[in-house]
Design an enzyme around this catalytic site. Structure first.
Site, PDB file in Angstrom:
ATOM      1  CE  LYS A   1      29.995 108.433  29.275  1.00  0.00           C
ATOM      2  NZ  LYS A   1      30.502 107.070  29.031  1.00  0.00           N
TER       3      LYS A   1
ATOM      4  CB  SER B   1      33.252 106.981  31.641  1.00  0.00           C
ATOM      5  OG  SER B   1      32.629 106.441  30.493  1.00  0.00           O
TER       6      SER B   1
ATOM      7  CB  SER C   1      31.892 103.393  30.544  1.00  0.00           C
ATOM      8  OG  SER C   1      33.289 103.489  30.673  1.00  0.00           O
TER       9      SER C   1
END
Length: 477
Positions: free
Chosen positions: A81, A156, A180
């Site tokens: 990420k 996210s 997320s």
């Protein structure tokens, strides 16, 4: 070779690591297969925003030549990420302001993954400052769903979810302060594991949490193709791995589903899938329906905790001058289309101001959390909770944002399933268990308290074997 490549893309990291150890695959051919596939799928999905393909291929050759002791992820290509620092790569938070922010050291979890032998393919997209459950930003743009590019990938960790959904990496890592990891896992049909409070170091994660009550809500963890992979990576990155926890007899646990009610929305398909899961488990487990302590309060607590400080620290990070008028920036983007801050972020920061709890209310929140922690420690002692993740499968782009960030406080309807694990710092495993009429994945989440990770994993493996589990989307091959 095409058959081999397709097989590699479906394989989980545990299997790939085993095949490399046994000499049936080389790290180079696995890494090349993933790179080829990413180049083919990424233009449609916009998942990977920075690659290190040349470095990854060179590292794969080195791994293949290496002799002696090998780590658990030796030669396995993974994605990271964008929020995590990787030495020599950018960590931007999706902000134009930070587009040249190259880091010179690795985040704590990245360091551990490299030590385990993993090869990093690149970094995946997020919303700005990871402050939204949909993935879009002014620097890199929007990420699309692995099963339908007109639908949201979630956020996210949306870039991770979409990339893994099409088999673009063997394994990945996300972070979760408000769903997320779980939103993208649910929407893209991958497995995800949010760690419990303070179990995985957030050093080198951007943005960092400076408010202690927010830190307890943040859980860092793996995303991938199997529950075995969740256990594998968690054992690498966590302070207390599953292996170090005393073996737990899963059948000693009560499995608890939420009571049937009409207060919180849930599609008919999701309700039907949950019933199938419940009926299956009734054959072997003690199954109950109940509303766990503090369930109704958790969505508001989540919003208030996220609003402590009124978004001031995020404004300091996000705006070009370190300060700004969020109302003006939101209006500028909406009216003339010009702002260096995405409206998802500016509107969220407006919300943080509106919901900012007073000092007196913060004291009340701390007391509630203290009492709740004590109560839940006993309540979850031999209990596993099964919740839906969201009221529906992945909707069209923009709908989740409107549901959660509405001025009408609709987050109170749509966030309880997700907020519970964040507010109480619970580990939560997300597993795809079915699909809707549009073939979009639907998942459930299994959660309990810190220390019960082994039981969560064991139940996850049972449900994964019986229901959908991970299936790779081939739409963008």
């Amino acid at each position: 070779m095409n058959f081999i490549k397709r097989d590699i893309l479906q394989m989980d990291a545990t299997s790939i690591a085993k095949e490399i150890r046994n000499g049936n695959l080389t790290s180079l051919e696995v890494t090349q297969a993933y790179i080829t596939h990413i180049k083919r799928a990424n233009p449609s999905l916009n998942t990977l925003v920075e690659d290190r393909f040349d470095e990854a291929l060179a590292e794969a050759k080195e791994k293949d030549a290496q002799t002696g002791e090998r780590g658990a992820l030796h030669g396995v290509p993974i994605s990271i990420k964008e929020a995590y620092d990787v030495s020599g790569m950018k960590t931007t938070g999706g902000l134009v302001k930070w587009k040249e922010r190259i880091r010179n050291s690795d985040a704590a979890v990245v360091k551990k993954l490299k030590q385990a032998g993993a090869i990093i393919l690149g970094k995946t997209n997020t919303p700005e400052l990871c402050f939204c459950q949909e993935t879009d930003n002014t620097l890199y743009g929007r990420t699309n769903n692995a099963w339908d590019k007109t639908r949201t990938a979630g956020g996210s960790s949306g870039g991770e979810g979409a990339l893994l959904g099409v088999g673009g990496a063997a394994l990945g890592i996300g972070s979760d302060i408000g769903g997320s990891i779980r939103f993208p896992s649910h929407f893209n049909g991958v497995i995800g594991f949010k760690s419990g409070k303070f179990q995985v170091s957030e050093q080198g994660h951007f943005p960092e949490t400076t408010e202690p009550l927010q830190s307890r809500m943040l859980g860092l963890g793996p995303m991938g193709k199997s529950v075995c992979d969740m256990e594998l990576m968690y054992n690498i990155i966590a302070e207390n791995s599953v292996k170090e926890i005393e073996d737990q007899e899963i059948h000693d646990y009560t499995i608890e589903f939420l009571t049937d009610n009409q207060i919180y929305p849930l599609t008919y398909t999701t309700t039907s899938i949950l019933k199938k899961v419940k009926d299956f488990l009734k054959g072997s487990f003690s199954v109950e329906q109940n509303t766990p302590p503090y369930f109704e309060e958790s969505a508001l607590l989540w919003q208030e905790i996220m609003s402590i400080g009124g978004g001031k620290s995020e404004i300091n990070v996000a705006f070009p001058s370190g300060q700004g008028n969020v109302f003006l920036e939101y209006a500028k983007k909406k009216v003339i289309g010009k702002s260096q801050v995405h409206p998802y972020l500016s509107w969220a920061l407006i919300g943080a101001r509106l919901f900012k709890p007073s000092h007196k209310r913060q004291m009340v929140i701390r007391n509630i959390l203290g009492e709740g922690d004590r109560r839940l420690d006993g309540y979850l002692n031999n209990r596993l909770l099964i919740f839906p993740v969201y009221h529906t499968a992945a909707p069209k782009h923009g709908k989740v944002y409107k549901e959660i960030f509405s001025i009408r406080k609709t987050f109170l309807k749509y966030m309880p399933y997700i907020a519970y694990a964040n507010v109480w710092g619970l580990p939560a495993l997300t597993i795809p268990v079915g699909t809707d009429k549009n073939n979009m994945p639907i998942s459930i989440q299994i959660m309990s308290k810190n220390g019960n990770e082994s039981a969560i994993i064991q139940l996850g493996k049972i449900l994964e074997a019986r229901f959908r589990g991970y299936i790779r989307s081939t739409l963008f091959d």
